[in-house]
Design a protein around this motif. Sequence first.
Motif, mmCIF file in Angstrom:
data_model
loop_
_atom_site.group_PDB
_atom_site.id
_atom_site.type_symbol
_atom_site.label_atom_id
_atom_site.label_comp_id
_atom_site.label_asym_id
_atom_site.label_seq_id
_atom_site.Cartn_x
_atom_site.Cartn_y
_atom_site.Cartn_z
ATOM 1 N N MET A 29 97.021 17.322 36.933
ATOM 2 C CA MET A 29 96.660 18.640 35.591
ATOM 3 C C MET A 29 96.678 19.920 36.526
ATOM 4 S SD MET A 29 92.910 18.441 33.932
ATOM 5 C CE MET A 29 91.780 18.462 35.085
ATOM 6 N N ALA A 30 97.550 20.813 35.911
ATOM 7 C CA ALA A 30 97.634 22.090 36.311
ATOM 8 C C ALA A 30 97.414 23.113 35.298
ATOM 9 C CB ALA A 30 98.839 22.321 36.719
ATOM 10 N N ILE A 31 96.020 23.474 35.040
ATOM 11 C CA ILE A 31 95.523 24.344 33.932
ATOM 12 C C ILE A 31 95.878 25.783 34.556
ATOM 13 C CG2 ILE A 31 93.561 25.220 32.945
ATOM 14 C CD1 ILE A 31 92.233 22.431 33.028
ATOM 15 N N GLU A 32 96.446 26.669 33.784
ATOM 16 C CA GLU A 32 96.630 27.898 34.072
ATOM 17 C C GLU A 32 96.280 28.863 32.748
ATOM 18 O OE1 GLU A 32 101.223 28.524 32.619
ATOM 19 O OE2 GLU A 32 100.988 26.882 33.928
ATOM 20 N N LEU A 33 96.346 30.058 33.152
ATOM 21 C CA LEU A 33 95.768 31.124 32.266
ATOM 22 C C LEU A 33 96.742 31.208 30.964
ATOM 23 C CD1 LEU A 33 93.903 33.271 31.447
ATOM 24 C CD2 LEU A 33 95.362 34.927 32.899
ATOM 25 N N ASN A 34 96.410 31.013 30.006
ATOM 26 C CA ASN A 34 97.127 31.119 28.757
ATOM 27 C C ASN A 34 96.953 32.563 28.125
ATOM 28 O OD1 ASN A 34 97.877 30.656 26.088
ATOM 29 N ND2 ASN A 34 96.383 29.246 25.075
ATOM 30 N N GLN A 35 97.856 33.163 28.524
ATOM 31 C CA GLN A 35 98.087 34.550 28.461
ATOM 32 C C GLN A 35 97.981 35.115 26.802
ATOM 33 O OE1 GLN A 35 98.064 37.317 30.466
ATOM 34 N NE2 GLN A 35 98.489 36.289 32.194
ATOM 35 N N PRO A 36 98.697 34.151 25.886
ATOM 36 C CA PRO A 36 98.746 34.771 24.601
ATOM 37 C C PRO A 36 97.110 34.606 23.984
ATOM 38 C CG PRO A 36 100.581 33.356 24.681
ATOM 39 C CD PRO A 36 99.763 33.426 26.158
ATOM 40 N N ALA A 37 96.374 33.913 24.395
ATOM 41 C CA ALA A 37 94.857 33.553 24.160
ATOM 42 C C ALA A 37 94.225 34.596 24.696
ATOM 43 C CB ALA A 37 94.387 32.411 24.787
ATOM 44 N N LEU A 38 94.603 35.404 25.949
ATOM 45 C CA LEU A 38 93.784 36.443 26.732
ATOM 46 C C LEU A 38 94.214 37.744 25.543
ATOM 47 C CD1 LEU A 38 92.371 37.683 28.689
ATOM 48 C CD2 LEU A 38 94.495 37.905 30.031
ATOM 49 N N ARG A 39 95.540 37.964 25.311
ATOM 50 C CA ARG A 39 95.769 38.844 24.286
ATOM 51 C C ARG A 39 95.004 38.779 23.044
ATOM 52 N NH1 ARG A 39 100.807 37.927 26.726
ATOM 53 N NH2 ARG A 39 101.591 36.584 25.018
ATOM 54 N N HIS A 40 94.975 37.420 22.386
ATOM 55 C CA HIS A 40 94.405 37.591 21.169
ATOM 56 C C HIS A 40 92.748 37.774 21.566
ATOM 57 C CE1 HIS A 40 93.220 35.583 17.343
ATOM 58 N NE2 HIS A 40 92.487 34.675 17.978
ATOM 59 N N ALA A 41 91.983 37.309 22.592
ATOM 60 C CA ALA A 41 90.660 37.661 22.486
ATOM 61 C C ALA A 41 90.689 39.181 22.842
ATOM 62 C CB ALA A 41 90.312 36.912 23.855
ATOM 63 N N ARG A 42 91.194 39.781 23.504
ATOM 64 C CA ARG A 42 90.907 41.392 23.773
ATOM 65 C C ARG A 42 91.435 41.854 22.298
ATOM 66 N NH1 ARG A 42 94.857 41.534 29.107
ATOM 67 N NH2 ARG A 42 93.288 41.120 30.522
ATOM 68 N N ALA A 43 92.204 41.306 21.586
ATOM 69 C CA ALA A 43 92.475 42.267 20.283
ATOM 70 C C ALA A 43 91.078 41.975 19.543
ATOM 71 C CB ALA A 43 93.706 41.574 19.754
ATOM 72 N N LEU A 44 90.567 40.657 19.329
ATOM 73 C CA LEU A 44 89.499 40.494 18.643
ATOM 74 C C LEU A 44 88.294 41.385 18.966
ATOM 75 C CD1 LEU A 44 89.821 36.510 18.369
ATOM 76 C CD2 LEU A 44 89.773 38.322 16.420
ATOM 77 N N ILE A 45 88.233 41.455 20.449
ATOM 78 C CA ILE A 45 87.070 42.262 20.776
ATOM 79 C C ILE A 45 87.289 43.761 20.473
ATOM 80 C CG2 ILE A 45 85.873 43.244 23.113
ATOM 81 C CD1 ILE A 45 86.682 40.184 24.149
ATOM 82 N N ARG A 46 88.396 44.475 20.609
ATOM 83 C CA ARG A 46 88.961 45.630 20.062
ATOM 84 C C ARG A 46 88.526 45.808 18.828
ATOM 85 N NH1 ARG A 46 93.315 45.026 23.499
ATOM 86 N NH2 ARG A 46 94.485 44.528 21.604
ATOM 87 N N ASP A 47 88.749 44.956 17.850
ATOM 88 C CA ASP A 47 88.490 44.915 16.516
ATOM 89 C C ASP A 47 87.125 44.618 16.001
ATOM 90 O OD1 ASP A 47 91.172 45.560 16.206
ATOM 91 O OD2 ASP A 47 91.740 43.616 15.605
ATOM 92 N N GLY A 48 86.268 44.437 17.150
ATOM 93 C CA GLY A 48 84.851 44.244 16.929
ATOM 94 C C GLY A 48 84.372 43.056 16.277
#
Length: 118
Positions: A1-20
């Motif tokens: 099991m090699a869990i890594e950072l999901n970059q598309p999810a990180l971009r999605h979260a940042r966009a949601l936060i920016r959009d309030g």
Amino acid sequence: MAIELNQPALRHARALIRDGKVVRDERDAWSGAAPSAEEENAFIDKAGWTEYSHWHLGIDRSENHETKKAYSFPFGDFVKVHRSGVIAAESRAGQHDHDEIRDALKSLLQLIDEDTAD
């Protein structure tokens, strides 16, 4: 099991936060705010696996990408980012030595909290 950072999810979260699109709840609220298995299944049926993956900062590429087992560290309810979800995921990532994911979650928490400091 090699869990890594999901970059598309990180971009999605940042966009949601920016959009309030954030619920500024407290640490302990995540147990009640986290989507249930039934809500997850309904979301997958409606939006598909790619969209489901965008709500999880951890991804295990050794798992079938069309199973929930491939995704970890959820941070929202499929509509908004929950501060409590970010905190819970950050804590779990740190406990399991997923430093890159922990640091990404810490940066999301800072974005959420900076927005309220204005």
